[in-house]
Scaffold this motif. Structure first.
Motif, PDB file in Angstrom:
ATOM      1  N   SER A  39       6.147   4.025   2.487  1.00  0.00           N
ATOM      2  CA  SER A  39       4.711   3.830   2.668  1.00  0.00           C
ATOM      3  C   SER A  39       4.255   4.651   3.868  1.00  0.00           C
ATOM      4  O   SER A  39       4.927   4.680   4.903  1.00  0.00           O
ATOM      5  N   VAL A  40       3.107   5.324   3.722  1.00  0.00           N
ATOM      6  CA  VAL A  40       2.538   6.133   4.805  1.00  0.00           C
ATOM      7  C   VAL A  40       1.093   5.705   5.010  1.00  0.00           C
ATOM      8  O   VAL A  40       0.327   5.579   4.048  1.00  0.00           O
ATOM      9  N   TYR A  53       4.960   5.686   9.246  1.00  0.00           N
ATOM     10  CA  TYR A  53       5.866   5.815   8.110  1.00  0.00           C
ATOM     11  C   TYR A  53       6.769   4.582   8.087  1.00  0.00           C
ATOM     12  O   TYR A  53       7.471   4.291   9.060  1.00  0.00           O
ATOM     13  N   ILE A  54       6.765   3.864   6.975  1.00  0.00           N
ATOM     14  CA  ILE A  54       7.653   2.712   6.793  1.00  0.00           C
ATOM     15  C   ILE A  54       8.448   2.940   5.510  1.00  0.00           C
ATOM     16  O   ILE A  54       7.869   3.179   4.444  1.00  0.00           O
ATOM     17  N   SER A  55       9.741   2.888   5.606  1.00  0.00           N
ATOM     18  CA  SER A  55      10.587   3.109   4.437  1.00  0.00           C
ATOM     19  C   SER A  55      11.713   2.084   4.420  1.00  0.00           C
ATOM     20  O   SER A  55      12.150   1.595   5.467  1.00  0.00           O
ATOM     21  N   ALA A  56      12.142   1.746   3.226  1.00  0.00           N
ATOM     22  CA  ALA A  56      13.280   0.844   3.024  1.00  0.00           C
ATOM     23  C   ALA A  56      14.167   1.459   1.959  1.00  0.00           C
ATOM     24  O   ALA A  56      13.684   1.880   0.903  1.00  0.00           O
ATOM     25  N   VAL A  65      15.816  -0.513   6.934  1.00  0.00           N
ATOM     26  CA  VAL A  65      14.359  -0.460   7.087  1.00  0.00           C
ATOM     27  C   VAL A  65      14.051   0.439   8.280  1.00  0.00           C
ATOM     28  O   VAL A  65      14.562   0.215   9.385  1.00  0.00           O
ATOM     29  N   THR A  66      13.225   1.465   8.055  1.00  0.00           N
ATOM     30  CA  THR A  66      12.902   2.435   9.100  1.00  0.00           C
ATOM     31  C   THR A  66      11.393   2.480   9.304  1.00  0.00           C
ATOM     32  O   THR A  66      10.631   2.499   8.333  1.00  0.00           O
ATOM     33  N   MET A  67      10.979   2.502  10.573  1.00  0.00           N
ATOM     34  CA  MET A  67       9.563   2.638  10.902  1.00  0.00           C
ATOM     35  C   MET A  67       9.405   3.747  11.932  1.00  0.00           C
ATOM     36  O   MET A  67      10.000   3.693  13.014  1.00  0.00           O
ATOM     37  N   HIS A 139      10.582   5.635  16.960  1.00  0.00           N
ATOM     38  CA  HIS A 139      11.458   5.453  15.799  1.00  0.00           C
ATOM     39  C   HIS A 139      12.192   4.131  15.943  1.00  0.00           C
ATOM     40  O   HIS A 139      12.850   3.880  16.955  1.00  0.00           O
ATOM     41  N   ARG A 140      12.096   3.288  14.917  1.00  0.00           N
ATOM     42  CA  ARG A 140      12.816   2.017  14.891  1.00  0.00           C
ATOM     43  C   ARG A 140      13.548   1.893  13.566  1.00  0.00           C
ATOM     44  O   ARG A 140      12.985   2.218  12.524  1.00  0.00           O
ATOM     45  N   GLU A 141      14.763   1.396  13.635  1.00  0.00           N
ATOM     46  CA  GLU A 141      15.578   1.285  12.425  1.00  0.00           C
ATOM     47  C   GLU A 141      16.368  -0.016  12.450  1.00  0.00           C
ATOM     48  O   GLU A 141      17.007  -0.352  13.449  1.00  0.00           O
TER      49      GLU A 141
END
Length: 201
Positions: A39-40, A53-56, A65-67, A139-141
């Motif tokens: 998701s952007v 940017y949020i991705s799983a 899960v990355t943000m 960046h968070r993961e």
């Protein structure tokens, strides 16, 4: 009423077991196929033109899960809003996107799944080539292995099985199925908790 409660409990335990097997199947799939959701979103906060940017995704038995939060710092809030409005009119890139994809079968680097959760956080500042505007990147993961979730979902079913075996064992040796009191002298009703037996008239 007790029958309804017991039926609901059995149904819930069965669903938890099915969900546990589903998680294990998803974990096995993650070794051969990489599923990802991305998701952007773009918006303005003060002087910052923020792109979130949020991705799983799943890979090698781990749910990741990355943000990423990228903030382009402008001279003023008005400049940031004008730029975002220009991007909205053009429509490229879109301000909001949501997509799911499976990359297909591949040969990953085989690894044992992690035995713990990890959280990474990185903050840095970049400058794009040809632009004088700095970009703050956060960046968070979060990495979560599948096996704790599978165990957690299987706990209600395991508790039900253990309780059922304990009740049958107590009934077989002549004890109360509820409290374990010796009912051989009073086989129709437990003198301790008052629970009647199945063959009580």
């Amino acid at each position: 009423m007790k029958r309804i409660v017991r039926s609901v409990a059995i149904f819930a335990r069965t669903l938890s077991l099915i969900a546990a097997f589903g998680v294990l199947g998803w974990a096995a799939r993650s070794y051969i196929c990489d599923d990802s959701i991305r998701s952007v979103r773009r918006y303005v906060v003060g002087r910052d033109d923020v792109t979130l940017y949020i991705s799983a995704n799943t890979r090698n038995g781990v749910f990741v899960v990355t943000m990423d939060r990228q903030a382009r710092v402008w001279d003023s809030e008005e400049s940031a809003r004008q730029y975002l409005q220009a991007v909205r009119r053009v429509g490229n890139p879109p301000l909001k996107t949501f997509e799911w994809e499976a990359t297909g079968i591949y040969r990953p680097e085989w690894e044992l799944p992690a035995f713990y959760c990890t959280v990474d956080s990185v903050v840095m500042r970049n400058v794009e080539p040809g632009s004088a505007l700095p970009i703050d990147v956060h960046h968070r993961e979060l990495r979560v292995p599948f096996w704790p979730l599978a165990i957690l979902l299987a706990v209600p079913w395991a508790v039900g099985v253990i309780r059922g075996r304990r009740r049958r064992r107590r009934f077989r040796i002549g004890h109360c199925a509820k409290c374990g009191y010796d009912m051989r002298a009073t086989p129709k009703r437990c003198p301790e908790c008052g629970t009647p037996t199945a063959n009580a008239k």
